[in-house]
Motif scaffolding. Structure first.
Motif, PDB file in Angstrom:
ATOM      1  N   ALA A 170       0.402  11.468  35.692  1.00 56.88           N
ATOM      2  CA  ALA A 170       1.687  10.760  35.587  1.00 56.88           C
ATOM      3  C   ALA A 170       2.565  11.325  34.469  1.00 56.88           C
ATOM      4  O   ALA A 170       3.706  10.887  34.296  1.00 56.88           O
ATOM      5  CB  ALA A 170       1.444   9.271  35.355  1.00 56.88           C
ATOM      6  N   GLU A 172       5.125  13.624  33.122  1.00 60.94           N
ATOM      7  CA  GLU A 172       6.149  14.323  33.881  1.00 60.94           C
ATOM      8  C   GLU A 172       6.828  15.388  33.026  1.00 60.94           C
ATOM      9  O   GLU A 172       7.564  15.069  32.105  1.00 60.94           O
ATOM     10  CB  GLU A 172       7.170  13.279  34.374  1.00 60.94           C
ATOM     11  CG  GLU A 172       8.080  13.791  35.419  1.00 60.94           C
ATOM     12  CD  GLU A 172       7.312  14.522  36.503  1.00 60.94           C
ATOM     13  OE1 GLU A 172       7.383  15.766  36.502  1.00 60.94           O
ATOM     14  OE2 GLU A 172       6.645  13.861  37.314  1.00 60.94           O
ATOM     15  N   LYS A 173       6.566  16.641  33.383  1.00 66.14           N
ATOM     16  CA  LYS A 173       7.165  17.758  32.641  1.00 66.14           C
ATOM     17  C   LYS A 173       8.690  17.663  32.626  1.00 66.14           C
ATOM     18  O   LYS A 173       9.333  17.972  31.622  1.00 66.14           O
ATOM     19  CB  LYS A 173       6.697  19.059  33.310  1.00 66.14           C
ATOM     20  CG  LYS A 173       7.342  20.321  32.816  1.00 66.14           C
ATOM     21  CD  LYS A 173       6.562  21.543  33.277  1.00 66.14           C
ATOM     22  CE  LYS A 173       6.676  21.833  34.773  1.00 66.14           C
ATOM     23  NZ  LYS A 173       7.991  22.352  35.206  1.00 66.14           N
ATOM     24  N   PRO A 329      14.349  16.031  45.737  1.00 71.28           N
ATOM     25  CA  PRO A 329      13.647  17.184  46.321  1.00 71.28           C
ATOM     26  C   PRO A 329      13.939  18.491  45.595  1.00 71.28           C
ATOM     27  O   PRO A 329      13.209  19.464  45.785  1.00 71.28           O
ATOM     28  CB  PRO A 329      14.167  17.231  47.768  1.00 71.28           C
ATOM     29  CG  PRO A 329      15.448  16.484  47.747  1.00 71.28           C
ATOM     30  CD  PRO A 329      15.330  15.448  46.672  1.00 71.28           C
ATOM     31  N   LEU A 330      14.955  18.525  44.751  1.00 70.73           N
ATOM     32  CA  LEU A 330      15.237  19.751  44.008  1.00 70.73           C
ATOM     33  C   LEU A 330      14.422  19.831  42.718  1.00 70.73           C
ATOM     34  O   LEU A 330      14.417  20.854  42.036  1.00 70.73           O
ATOM     35  CB  LEU A 330      16.731  19.861  43.675  1.00 70.73           C
ATOM     36  CG  LEU A 330      17.707  19.842  44.843  1.00 70.73           C
ATOM     37  CD1 LEU A 330      19.098  20.262  44.374  1.00 70.73           C
ATOM     38  CD2 LEU A 330      17.236  20.738  45.969  1.00 70.73           C
ATOM     39  N   CYS A 331      13.746  18.735  42.381  1.00 71.84           N
ATOM     40  CA  CYS A 331      12.948  18.745  41.157  1.00 71.84           C
ATOM     41  C   CYS A 331      11.487  18.447  41.459  1.00 71.84           C
ATOM     42  O   CYS A 331      10.600  19.024  40.861  1.00 71.84           O
ATOM     43  CB  CYS A 331      13.494  17.712  40.174  1.00 71.84           C
ATOM     44  SG  CYS A 331      12.636  17.685  38.594  1.00 71.84           S
ATOM     45  N   PHE A 332      11.245  17.534  42.392  1.00 73.97           N
ATOM     46  CA  PHE A 332       9.882  17.147  42.711  1.00 73.97           C
ATOM     47  C   PHE A 332       9.534  17.621  44.119  1.00 73.97           C
ATOM     48  O   PHE A 332       9.850  18.744  44.469  1.00 73.97           O
ATOM     49  CB  PHE A 332       9.706  15.637  42.527  1.00 73.97           C
ATOM     50  CG  PHE A 332      10.073  15.161  41.158  1.00 73.97           C
ATOM     51  CD1 PHE A 332       9.314  15.530  40.055  1.00 73.97           C
ATOM     52  CD2 PHE A 332      11.195  14.366  40.952  1.00 73.97           C
ATOM     53  CE1 PHE A 332       9.650  15.100  38.775  1.00 73.97           C
ATOM     54  CE2 PHE A 332      11.535  13.928  39.679  1.00 73.97           C
ATOM     55  CZ  PHE A 332      10.760  14.301  38.596  1.00 73.97           C
ATOM     56  N   ARG A 333       8.925  16.732  44.912  1.00 76.35           N
ATOM     57  CA  ARG A 333       8.494  17.162  46.245  1.00 76.35           C
ATOM     58  C   ARG A 333       9.667  17.608  47.103  1.00 76.35           C
ATOM     59  O   ARG A 333      10.566  16.821  47.395  1.00 76.35           O
ATOM     60  CB  ARG A 333       7.786  15.998  46.954  1.00 76.35           C
ATOM     61  CG  ARG A 333       6.409  15.728  46.443  1.00 76.35           C
ATOM     62  CD  ARG A 333       5.790  14.592  47.194  1.00 76.35           C
ATOM     63  NE  ARG A 333       5.654  14.899  48.608  1.00 76.35           N
ATOM     64  CZ  ARG A 333       4.645  14.459  49.349  1.00 76.35           C
ATOM     65  NH1 ARG A 333       3.714  13.713  48.813  1.00 76.35           N
ATOM     66  NH2 ARG A 333       4.580  14.756  50.621  1.00 76.35           N
ATOM     67  N   PRO A 334       9.684  18.866  47.546  1.00 82.42           N
ATOM     68  CA  PRO A 334      10.833  19.371  48.294  1.00 82.42           C
ATOM     69  C   PRO A 334      10.944  18.741  49.688  1.00 82.42           C
ATOM     70  O   PRO A 334      12.004  18.795  50.314  1.00 82.42           O
ATOM     71  CB  PRO A 334      10.556  20.873  48.402  1.00 82.42           C
ATOM     72  CG  PRO A 334       9.105  21.031  48.182  1.00 82.42           C
ATOM     73  CD  PRO A 334       8.648  19.892  47.326  1.00 82.42           C
ATOM     74  N   PRO A 341      19.080  14.688  46.398  1.00 83.07           N
ATOM     75  CA  PRO A 341      19.036  16.052  45.856  1.00 83.07           C
ATOM     76  C   PRO A 341      19.969  16.205  44.659  1.00 83.07           C
ATOM     77  O   PRO A 341      21.136  15.830  44.733  1.00 83.07           O
ATOM     78  CB  PRO A 341      19.513  16.917  47.037  1.00 83.07           C
ATOM     79  CG  PRO A 341      19.275  16.083  48.257  1.00 83.07           C
ATOM     80  CD  PRO A 341      19.455  14.661  47.825  1.00 83.07           C
ATOM     81  N   GLY A 342      19.434  16.707  43.554  1.00 83.41           N
ATOM     82  CA  GLY A 342      20.247  16.918  42.359  1.00 83.41           C
ATOM     83  C   GLY A 342      20.244  15.753  41.394  1.00 83.41           C
ATOM     84  O   GLY A 342      20.805  15.849  40.302  1.00 83.41           O
ATOM     85  N   MET A 344      17.990  14.470  39.424  1.00 92.56           N
ATOM     86  CA  MET A 344      17.399  14.687  38.098  1.00 92.56           C
ATOM     87  C   MET A 344      18.331  15.472  37.177  1.00 92.56           C
ATOM     88  O   MET A 344      18.357  15.228  35.974  1.00 92.56           O
ATOM     89  CB  MET A 344      16.057  15.418  38.243  1.00 92.56           C
ATOM     90  CG  MET A 344      14.905  14.533  38.650  1.00 92.56           C
ATOM     91  SD  MET A 344      14.578  13.190  37.479  1.00 92.56           S
ATOM     92  CE  MET A 344      13.832  14.095  36.125  1.00 92.56           C
ATOM     93  N   ASP A 345      19.093  16.404  37.736  1.00 92.17           N
ATOM     94  CA  ASP A 345      20.030  17.157  36.899  1.00 92.17           C
ATOM     95  C   ASP A 345      21.117  16.226  36.349  1.00 92.17           C
ATOM     96  O   ASP A 345      21.509  16.335  35.189  1.00 92.17           O
ATOM     97  CB  ASP A 345      20.678  18.290  37.708  1.00 92.17           C
ATOM     98  CG  ASP A 345      19.694  19.424  38.009  1.00 92.17           C
ATOM     99  OD1 ASP A 345      18.524  19.311  37.605  1.00 92.17           O
ATOM    100  OD2 ASP A 345      20.103  20.407  38.648  1.00 92.17           O
TER     101      ASP A 345
END
Lengths: 519, 270
Positions: A170, A172-173, A329-334, A341-342, A344-345
């Motif tokens: 758990a 998270e990098k 999906p751009l950071c974790f499971r695609p 999408p996006g 996390m950024d």
């Protein structure tokens, strides 16, 4: 499953496990003693009265003060009326649409959550102490999260093994090096508590991601007030119905710095196939915010937007009820179709707040749980108000030896397990079950923790034959934002089977209204 | 050495898409081995989104394109001054703890063969750095550089079984073997200036970094049997190729996507 049908929130996935301390007869061998204190004591097969688990209504042959007014209420309720009321309650739950799903037993998985009309009551002073303890814990857990995703002081100080945190699934990098608004990672902390005596409370586990079940707390109260209005006139009970507005206020208080207006809040759900969808829509309704799925949101420029009939609307705070792995999906499971999408950024560049913050789960891991008292001392400089259940890590050689020697007395859980599945309740298990479980532990010790079986408290509960003591636990919901606050109450889960120590809904558990009396 | 980069990625869609969102890890890392002189990233019709430096030290930048469009071009143009640090990532600011890079992922999962490869490679090694070098040599020896033998979804275990692969497979295999021996390892994406004399011509390149106690992160390029030097430009890192991808994106709607990548890395005339 019928598409489109509202589904109930999955009940919190925790196991309250307990049995009487000492060499008691198996609980199934007891029967009820007749009136007047017929549910406060049990006899064993030889006819001797044995002290039961702490009964929250009766102690030393007396009705405990918080329950004083309920004695008359029960006495004045004939069996026919009770049965009528029970039917009425079930009809109300059905109309609202509260069901939950049980899989693997065949037939229609949708079940009505059993509701017990007998309330569970806390005095004001009992509650104040619990409240202080829970708030303390919620503050420490959030401080821990800010620390481990930042400088890691508690690890440098050697109080928690770094590998336990950094190698944790758990951890998270993508959350490293970012402090969410107000330093809050976990905005709703569900703390699961059990009681073993008048002043003895233990924390079974913390839930820092998105603890479910709060809709039951609200619905149980609503239905009790509708069915028994007189009870609420006779007893001065603290209200809980301001929870949705408190949650909304909490979320608004953690809006990102870039938000310069009244923040737009949404609840992000995986959709109506999720077992907690009912709760998601229920909360959105009561909070007056939009319930959205990933496809309703999109990223453009520096922000997240919601599609509306009047065009895109900027979103400031997302109360997400989907797991980290599916958020973006751009950071974790695609392959995730549930996220944005996006996202996390935008989150990391300060355009939106995600509650709970990605990575919060590392604080509620069963292996990390052991160290929460250390966190409280380290970050807050305080002594823990609530106790942890002593826990042995089977991954440690000494602990493993101890656990294997005492397996029939202990409760053993998988580190990442939930829902009351994949656990051993030693005193309730057969010799074969214990032996089989021993093999599983030896094969992969790091996957298991063990705890002593606690003498879980009981609360009077309506059963077919009348009223009987049944084991209960408690999950209050602590809100963390600008303020750290709780509504006075929580979700009481009750094990409806006699002697049963596991209160999960998937294991035949029910729920009760939880009262906190006003001073 | 001064390297110039011209990197154009073109996405073509059979049917126009309603919009595209991309997350870019396309900016050179900041460390003692490289200094960015000029760097521009442009996306056709793109709207600049939020940018931030992540915990691993990479600059991550969002870009969105409003549709309908049937083609998107991501153009990177820049100039970087590099120096040979023998693979050591000196002066790189990052916060992610090395232990986090022991995590198993599907493409880097060490099967029995990879674990065995790792075990044999480190047997008799003098110190952690020696272990890392031996791991890299073992992977280089076990997987022959063969363009076209694998695809983007080939796992380390599959590449090892095949005995063939490209730089992505070498990096995945080295990561898997290193992690199987308890050494944190990660995937690095970047550019390589390959000269005429070199065997290899992969301008868009990938290699691995292994965490060596006392030294920090050290790059290893099994595909070229060396450690990254002044011919390399480092962009970003991750658990595996997908996690470290220079461009991750999705398109809404539209038909099949066709990708065209053109990269040129040259040494500037001095």
């Amino acid at each position: 499953m019928v598409p489109g049908r509202a589904k109930a929130a999955a009940l919190p996935e925790t196991c309250a496990t307990a049995t009487a301390a000492g060499p008691l007869q198996p609980v199934r061998a007891v029967k009820l003693v007749p009136l007047p204190l017929y549910w406060s004591h049990v006899v064993n097969e030889t006819g001797n009265i044995v002290p039961d688990h702490f009964n929250e209504m009766f102690a030393d042959g007396q009705v405990r003060p918080p329950y004083a007014r309920l004695e008359d209420w029960v006495a004045a309720m004939p069996a026919e009326l009770r049965s009528l009321k029970q039917t009425e309650a079930e009809a109300l739950f059905r109309r609202i649409g509260i069901t939950f799903a049980v899989y693997g037993e065949g037939g229609d998985p949708d079940r009505l959550i059993p509701f017990c009309m007998f309330p569970r009551v806390f005095s004001n002073s009992e509650w104040r102490r619990l409240e202080r303890g829970i708030r303390q814990r919620a503050r420490a857990l959030n401080a821990f999260l800010v620390d481990v995703y930042g400088r890691g002081e508690i690890l440098r100080a050697g109080l928690i093994p770094a590998a336990l945190v950094h190698r944790n699934a758990a951890f998270e990098k993508a959350a490293v090096g970012f402090v969410p608004p107000r330093g809050v990672f976990s905005h709703v902390v569900g703390v699961d508590l059990v009681r073993t005596g008048p002043d003895e409370f233990f924390v079974l586990e913390d839930n820092c991601r998105t603890p479910s079940g709060v809709s039951y707390m609200l619905e149980n109260r609503e239905i009790m007030m509708r069915m028994f209005p007189a009870l609420f006139r006779e007893n001065r009970i603290e209200p809980v119905d301001h929870y949705p507005s408190a949650l909304r206020r909490t979320l608004a208080s953690v809006a990102p710095a870039k938000c310069d207006r009244d923040p737009t809040i949404v609840i992000l759900t995986p959709g109506h196939f999720n077992s907690a969808y009912y709760e998601h829509s229920f909360l959105a309704d009561l909070m007056g915010v939009e319930l959205v799925e990933g496809q309703d949101l999109f990223v453009e420029g520096e922000y997240v937007w919601m599609r509306t009939t009047e065009g895109p609307k900027r979103v400031d705070v997302i109360y997400r009820r989907i797991d980290d792995a599916y958020l973006d999906p751009l950071c974790f499971r695609p392959d995730s179709m549930l996220g944005v999408p996006g996202l996390m950024d935008v989150y990391r560049s300060g355009g939106v707040t995600i509650a709970s913050a990605p990575g919060a789960g590392v604080a509620d891991d069963k292996a990390i749980y052991t160290f929460v008292p250390e966190m409280i001392r380290f970050y807050l400089g305080e002594e823990p108000i609530l106790k942890n259940v002593p826990t042995w890590q089977c991954g440690k050689a000494d602990d493993l030896k101890y656990v294997l020697e005492r397996l029939p007395e202990l409760v053993v859980k998988e580190v990442h397990g939930s829902g009351g599945y994949g656990m051993l309740v030693g005193p309730a298990a057969t010799a074969e079950q214990v032996a089989a479980f021993r093999d599983r532990i030896v094969a992969n010790p790091g996957n298991y923790i063990a705890q002593p079986t606690l003498a879980l408290s009981t609360c009077p509960t309506f059963v077919e034959q009348g009223i009987a003591p049944r084991h209960v636990d408690l999950r209050p919901y602590c809100l963390v934002g600008e303020r750290v606050e709780l509504v006075p109450g929580g979700l009481t889960r009750v094990a409806l089977k006699e002697g049963c120590l596991v209160v999960n809904s998937s294991q035949g558990g029910g729920v009760k209204d939880t009262w906190v009396l006003a001073e | 050495m001064i390297l110039t980069v011209e990197h154009v990625t073109t996405y073509r869609y059979d049917l126009p898409v309603r919009g595209v969102v991309q997350s870019h890890r396309l900016t050179p890392s900041v460390f003692d081995g490289q200094r960015t002189l000029r760097w521009e990233i442009s996306v056709s019709d793109g709207i600049h989104g939020g940018g931030f430096r992540d915990g691993a030290g990479d600059w991550v930048q969002t870009c969105s394109v409003l549709g309908p469009v049937d083609q998107i071009e991501v153009r990177v143009s820049g100039e970087v001054e590099t120096q040979d640090l023998a693979g050591v990532l000196r002066g790189h600011r990052e916060l992610v703890p090395p232990l986090a890079y022991l995590r198993d992922t599907i493409p880097t999962h060490p099967d029995i063969a990879l674990t065995e490869l790792g075990r044999q490679a480190v047997a008799g090694a003098q110190d952690p750095l020696d272990r890392a070098h031996r791991l890299s040599s073992a992977v280089a020896g076990a997987i022959a550089y063969t363009p076209g033998s694998t695809d983007a979804h080939t796992s380390a275990a599959e590449a090892l079984a095949l005995g063939q692969g490209v730089c992505q497979d070498h990096a995945h295999a080295l990561i898997a073997a290193a992690r199987s021996q308890g050494m944190p390892a990660r995937y690095v994406s970047g550019y390589l200036h390959a000269t005429e004399e070199d065997d290899l011509h992969e301008a868009a390149h990938a290699w691995a970094e292994i965490f060596v106690d006392g030294l920090g992160w050290v790059g290893f390029d099994p595909a070229n049997r060396c450690c990254p030097d002044a011919r390399y430009i480092r962009l970003g890192s991750g658990y595996d190729a997908q996690d470290a991808a220079p461009i991750r994106g999705t398109a809404r709607g539209g038909g099949a996507e066709h990708l065209d990548v053109d990269v040129a890395v040259k040494a500037a005339q001095q």
